[in-house]
Write an enzyme that holds these catalytic residues in place. Structure first.
Site, mmCIF file in Angstrom:
data_model
loop_
_atom_site.group_PDB
_atom_site.id
_atom_site.type_symbol
_atom_site.label_atom_id
_atom_site.label_comp_id
_atom_site.label_asym_id
_atom_site.label_seq_id
_atom_site.Cartn_x
_atom_site.Cartn_y
_atom_site.Cartn_z
ATOM 1 N N GLY A 53 0.874 -1.241 0.001
ATOM 2 C CA GLY A 53 -0.077 -0.076 -0.059
ATOM 3 C C GLY A 53 0.794 1.267 0.064
ATOM 4 O O GLY A 53 1.767 1.216 0.840
ATOM 5 N N THR A 54 0.648 2.195 -1.068
ATOM 6 C CA THR A 54 1.417 3.274 -1.036
ATOM 7 C C THR A 54 1.031 4.402 -2.218
ATOM 8 O O THR A 54 0.140 3.931 -2.846
ATOM 9 C CB THR A 54 2.833 2.651 -1.361
ATOM 10 O OG1 THR A 54 3.888 3.929 -1.658
ATOM 11 C CG2 THR A 54 2.936 2.309 -2.974
ATOM 12 N N THR A 55 1.595 5.323 -2.313
ATOM 13 C CA THR A 55 1.375 6.401 -3.406
ATOM 14 C C THR A 55 2.848 6.593 -3.820
ATOM 15 O O THR A 55 3.652 7.482 -3.218
ATOM 16 C CB THR A 55 0.568 7.707 -2.902
ATOM 17 O OG1 THR A 55 -0.474 7.214 -2.570
ATOM 18 C CG2 THR A 55 0.456 8.673 -4.334
ATOM 19 N N SER A 187 -1.666 2.158 -4.490
ATOM 20 C CA SER A 187 -2.818 2.136 -4.059
ATOM 21 C C SER A 187 -3.503 3.362 -4.223
ATOM 22 O O SER A 187 -4.636 3.768 -4.412
ATOM 23 C CB SER A 187 -3.423 1.793 -2.647
ATOM 24 O OG SER A 187 -2.431 2.189 -1.711
#
Lengths: 271, 241
Positions: A53-55, A187
């Site tokens: 989960g990350t940007t 995500s």
């Protein structure tokens, strides 16, 4: 080249020569690279979740390449680390953003740095970003189909080939290798894309580009539960990469809330 | 123990009992992992580091031992805390000890805390597809004599922190440490640097809280305080129920 049991085998001249030893103890003592899965038919069910989960985002413009990422490392609902580093420098003119399982990204980036350094020593010049992306893609290929999960963008500046200048590649553990001028991974990427598609163009100044990248990560962290905490921004130019001080987005949120409140008050007064 | 009520299959992630109602035919497979509980904590100060763990070894509803500390002394300046599956903890510490000796014999010097952390990351990743079910935290002094804490996930991702809690009560302790040591989520507070005595007292208080609310933590607390003088150990009793 096999070495004796006494010495730690850290010298892998051929990356594809994985140690096929099934004995895990000897594997730990001899080869630092992961060997192919022990159980081929049924994988062992894990009792713990991995970090996901990350940007992250990166784009090319006239001033070089800009890479930005949040700093939240989550593990199925729990924030494992609020201050993790998702943009890893690989060498002086190449940084990589990481997305997917953090252990996979950290270790494979480390292996990539080692291979690029060996290339530089053997050939007297740095490998281009395109070459580095191809190398990473080929190193990950034997693990296609396993649960390895790496989605990285390599942002670099090439200055020796005929096409010198900024360069951006997206490499994924399912086998993709794409060149582009704008990528966002993770995500929170849909939210980041909406801000970037609106503002990114070739002619931006460094300050404008930094501001757009920061805004994109800020909006993504606001809406995506698995992104958050702070934003890191790296800028790659012909002189190398520079890092902007890590900024806590909580402050930005309160600043924006305060300025909205003030404009709202001003509007009410005018009515 | 394979087919009785308290088998490993009845326990999902982190040893908590799964729903016990009829949901159709279920497949029971041998699981190579077990969850033995335990909490580990490490704090780094200006010139010291503290690694603390409880000493309870449990499995399901049973307690195997009340005196099984999870702190392992690696060198004079580094202590490793590992919790999770006790079998993997033992094997991992054996492998680390062997690698430390090999390094000493090849390079004629002791491994530094940072080097041990990097090495542990590669050891854990070499088992990427059949991981060691161990949550590691290394506490020690770096080359400059400052306190260092390195926290790991089971497959080798690591980074340097100021404080970290791992193991069964980590979700309860980490927010408390964020507030008391990191001064997070508070407004208008003076950030005083952490002294060794205050840190030790904080660790004791934090474990007493953990023992109240986490069933897998309790019995006794083992604290290892790493300073340039050496490693000092303290044992404090916790609740045994």
């Amino acid at each position: 080249m096999r070495q004796g049991v006494v010495y730690i085998n850290t010298n892998f001249s051929s990356v594809s020569g994985f140690d096929a030893e099934r004995d895990s103890m000897r594997t730990c003592l001899l080869s630092p690279l992961p060997s192919l899965p022990f159980v081929s038919s049924q994988p062992v069910p894990l009792p713990f979740p991995m970090a996901h989960g990350t940007t992250t985002l990166a784009f090319v413009f006239q001033g070089g390449v800009l890479a930005a990422a949040d700093t939240r490392s989550s593990c199925s609902g729990l924030v494992a680390c609020p201050a993790s580093q998702k943009i890893l420098p690989i060498h002086s003119h190449l940084v990589g953003t990481t997305s997917g399982t953090s252990a996979d990204c950290a270790l494979w980036k480390r292996i990539l740095s080692r291979e690029l350094r060996l290339y530089q020593l053997r050939n007297g010049r740095r490998l281009s970003t395109s070459g580095a992306a191809k190398l990473l893609s080929h190193m990950l290929h034997p693990f296609k189909g396993t649960e390895l999960c790496v989605a990285a963008t390599l942002c670099g500046w090439d200055d020796h080939t005929s096409l010198s200048g900024p360069s951006l590649f997206y490499v994924c553990s399912d086998g993709s290798r794409l060149q582009g001028t704008l990528f966002s991974v993770g995500s929170g990427s849909p939210y980041a894309y909406s801000i970037l598609d609106q503002g990114v163009q070739w002619g931006l100044t460094v300050a404008e580009a930094t501001s757009i990248a920061r805004e994109a990560v800020y909006r993504a962290t606001h809406r995506d539960a698995y992104s958050g905490n702070c934003v890191d921004v790296y800028h790659v130019t012909s002189q190398g990469w520079t890092r902007r001080t890590r900024e806590d987005l909580k402050e930005e949120y309160y600043r924006e809330k305060e300025s909205r409140r003030q404009t709202h008050e001003a509007e009410k007064k005018m009515l | 123990l394979g087919l009785k009520m308290l088998s490993a299959q009845n326990f999902g992630e982190s040893g908590k009992m799964k729903e016990y109602h009829y949901a159709g035919p279920t497949e029971h497979r041998f699981s190579p992992y077990a969850f033995n509980g335990g909490t580990v904590l490490a704090v780094a100060g200006e010139d010291f580091a503290i690694v603390a763990s409880d000493t309870r070894l449990s499995e399901g509803y049973s307690i195997h031992s009340r005196d099984s500390p999870k702190c392992y002394k690696l060198t004079d300046t580094t202590v490793l805390g590992c919790s999770g599956f006790h079998g993997d903890c033992l094997t991992l510490t054996k492998i680390i000890d062997a690698r430390l000796k090999m390094y000493k014999h090849s390079n004629n010097k002791t491994m530094t805390s940072g080097a041990i952390a990097a090495m542990l990351s590669t050891i854990l990743y070499s088992r990427r597809f059949f991981p060691y079910y161990v949550y590691n935290i290394i506490g020690g002094l770096d080359e400059q004599g400052k306190g260092a804490v390195y926290s790991f996930d089971p497959v080798g991702s690591y980074q340097r922190d100021t404080y970290k809690a791992g193991g069964s009560a980590s979700a309860m302790l980490q927010p408390l440490l964020d507030n008391q040591i990191g001064f997070k989520n508070m407004e208008g507070v003076e950030h005083v640097p952490l002294t060794k005595d205050k840190a030790v007292q904080l660790v004791k208080d934090v474990f007493v809280s953990a023992a109240e609310r986490d069933v897998y933590t309790g019995d006794a607390l083992r604290i290892c305080i790493v300073t340039k003088e050496g490693i000092e150990e303290q044992n404090i009793p916790l609740r045994k129920d």
